[in-house]
Design an enzyme around this catalytic site. Structure first.
Site, PDB file in Angstrom:
ATOM      1  N   LYS A 135       6.022   1.661  10.947  1.00 24.36           N
ATOM      2  CA  LYS A 135       6.400   0.886   9.761  1.00 24.36           C
ATOM      3  C   LYS A 135       6.281   1.704   8.481  1.00 24.36           C
ATOM      4  O   LYS A 135       7.122   1.603   7.595  1.00 24.36           O
ATOM      5  CB  LYS A 135       5.536  -0.377   9.653  1.00 24.36           C
ATOM      6  CG  LYS A 135       5.677  -1.351  10.794  1.00 24.36           C
ATOM      7  CD  LYS A 135       4.926  -2.640  10.537  1.00 24.36           C
ATOM      8  CE  LYS A 135       3.441  -2.455  10.350  1.00 24.36           C
ATOM      9  NZ  LYS A 135       2.780  -1.880  11.549  1.00 24.36           N
ATOM     10  N   ARG A 146       0.532 -11.927   8.159  1.00 23.29           N
ATOM     11  CA  ARG A 146      -0.103 -11.679   9.449  1.00 23.29           C
ATOM     12  C   ARG A 146      -0.354 -12.960  10.236  1.00 23.29           C
ATOM     13  O   ARG A 146      -0.789 -12.892  11.394  1.00 23.29           O
ATOM     14  CB  ARG A 146      -1.430 -10.946   9.259  1.00 23.29           C
ATOM     15  CG  ARG A 146      -1.268  -9.510   8.767  1.00 23.29           C
ATOM     16  CD  ARG A 146      -2.606  -8.822   8.672  1.00 23.29           C
ATOM     17  NE  ARG A 146      -2.485  -7.437   8.235  1.00 23.29           N
ATOM     18  CZ  ARG A 146      -2.330  -6.411   9.053  1.00 23.29           C
ATOM     19  NH1 ARG A 146      -2.245  -6.621  10.354  1.00 23.29           N
ATOM     20  NH2 ARG A 146      -2.252  -5.180   8.592  1.00 23.29           N
ATOM     21  N   ARG A 201      -3.417  10.705  17.703  1.00 20.78           N
ATOM     22  CA  ARG A 201      -3.451  11.025  16.275  1.00 20.78           C
ATOM     23  C   ARG A 201      -4.740  11.759  15.919  1.00 20.78           C
ATOM     24  O   ARG A 201      -5.820  11.426  16.399  1.00 20.78           O
ATOM     25  CB  ARG A 201      -3.332   9.739  15.456  1.00 20.78           C
ATOM     26  CG  ARG A 201      -3.261   9.978  13.960  1.00 20.78           C
ATOM     27  CD  ARG A 201      -2.761   8.750  13.221  1.00 20.78           C
ATOM     28  NE  ARG A 201      -3.604   7.580  13.448  1.00 20.78           N
ATOM     29  CZ  ARG A 201      -3.335   6.375  12.947  1.00 20.78           C
ATOM     30  NH1 ARG A 201      -2.224   6.197  12.249  1.00 20.78           N
ATOM     31  NH2 ARG A 201      -4.140   5.365  13.179  1.00 20.78           N
ATOM     32  N   ARG A 226     -10.216   9.364  14.811  1.00 21.80           N
ATOM     33  CA  ARG A 226     -10.955   8.241  14.254  1.00 21.80           C
ATOM     34  C   ARG A 226     -11.430   7.317  15.375  1.00 21.80           C
ATOM     35  O   ARG A 226     -10.801   7.229  16.433  1.00 21.80           O
ATOM     36  CB  ARG A 226     -10.082   7.448  13.274  1.00 21.80           C
ATOM     37  CG  ARG A 226      -9.535   8.261  12.123  1.00 21.80           C
ATOM     38  CD  ARG A 226      -8.770   7.392  11.148  1.00 21.80           C
ATOM     39  NE  ARG A 226      -7.882   6.442  11.826  1.00 21.80           N
ATOM     40  CZ  ARG A 226      -7.151   5.527  11.194  1.00 21.80           C
ATOM     41  NH1 ARG A 226      -7.199   5.439   9.891  1.00 21.80           N
ATOM     42  NH2 ARG A 226      -6.364   4.712  11.869  1.00 21.80           N
ATOM     43  N   ARG A 284      -6.927  -3.257  19.189  1.00 21.62           N
ATOM     44  CA  ARG A 284      -6.137  -3.464  17.972  1.00 21.62           C
ATOM     45  C   ARG A 284      -4.775  -4.073  18.293  1.00 21.62           C
ATOM     46  O   ARG A 284      -4.299  -4.975  17.589  1.00 21.62           O
ATOM     47  CB  ARG A 284      -5.945  -2.138  17.234  1.00 21.62           C
ATOM     48  CG  ARG A 284      -7.201  -1.598  16.577  1.00 21.62           C
ATOM     49  CD  ARG A 284      -7.005  -0.166  16.122  1.00 21.62           C
ATOM     50  NE  ARG A 284      -5.944  -0.035  15.139  1.00 21.62           N
ATOM     51  CZ  ARG A 284      -5.414   1.127  14.772  1.00 21.62           C
ATOM     52  NH1 ARG A 284      -5.819   2.257  15.331  1.00 21.62           N
ATOM     53  NH2 ARG A 284      -4.474   1.173  13.851  1.00 21.62           N
TER      54      ARG A 284
END
Length: 218
Positions: free
Chosen positions: A16, A92, A126, A159, A170
């Site tokens: 996004k 959301r 990532r 992370r 998530r």
């Protein structure tokens, strides 16, 4: 529709941010995100809302979710200052959808579809620079030297919320929370589904075509 009002939806890792940046540049609109709005207004006085804390920053500093009424107010203020926009990260849930409909009319609602397996691969791979915050990916965008940032030479790390188990959580949370939002716009006939697993260039072509098609229909 000289400056379109666009909502972009999709799970974490769907792209996004990349596509929103493309939209903002190509169509001359503001990129409005809830994260930016919260950071820019963390000291806003919300004492009149009769909530637990008097500023958004107090929730953020404690790692707590900022209540919907506060997020609603921030997004409303950001959109009021924008002639056109691409809205990313909001709404959301159904309550936020209802609030958004009282604030603005959307021209296009885009949904970047990406399978769970692909999302896990993207997010778990990532790596982030500890010093400058630069982003890399072990497969798609690796640094010249493994574990070292190309720009500043800082250490690259993964992370905590990018570990596979955390990524799965998530995604599940996103799907549970946001499924009614997708359903709402689908039933209204406003949702344009985009194959988010194509190359970034191909995704952008599909996104631009969807926006242009809506522009031509006005």
């Amino acid at each position: 529709m000289s400056q379109p009002r666009i909502l972009i939806l999709g799970p974490p890792g769907a792209g996004k941010g990349t596509q929103s940046a493309n939209i903002a540049e190509s169509f001359g609109v503001d990129h409005v995100t809830t994260g930016d709005a919260l950071r820019a207004n963390k000291d806003m006085d919300i004492s009149d809302m009769d909530l637990e804390y008097d500023t958004p920053g107090e929730y953020m500093d404690r790692g707590e979710l900022v209540p919907d009424p506060v997020v609603d107010a921030m997004v409303e203020e950001a959109l009021a200052d924008a002639g056109g926009f691409v809205l990313d990260g909001y709404p959301r849930n159904e309550a936020q959808v209802e609030h958004l409909e009282t604030v603005t009319d959307l021209d296009v609602v885009l949904y970047l579809e990406v399978s769970r397996g692909e999302l896990v691969d993207r997010l778990a791979g990532r790596r982030v620079c500890r010093d400058c915050g630069g982003n890399y990916h072990v497969e798609y965008d690796p640094p010249e030297e493994e574990g070292v940032c190309d720009d500043c030479g800082g250490d690259l790390y993964r992370r905590e919320d990018d570990h596979p188990e955390a990524v799965e959580t998530r995604i599940e949370e996103y799907e549970t929370q946001t499924a009614p939002v997708i359903e709402h716009y689908e039933e209204a006939g406003d949702l344009v589904r985009i194959d988010g697993e194509a190359s970034p260039e191909e995704v952008w072509e599909a996104v631009r075509a969807a926006i242009e098609a809506e522009r031509d229909s006005i």
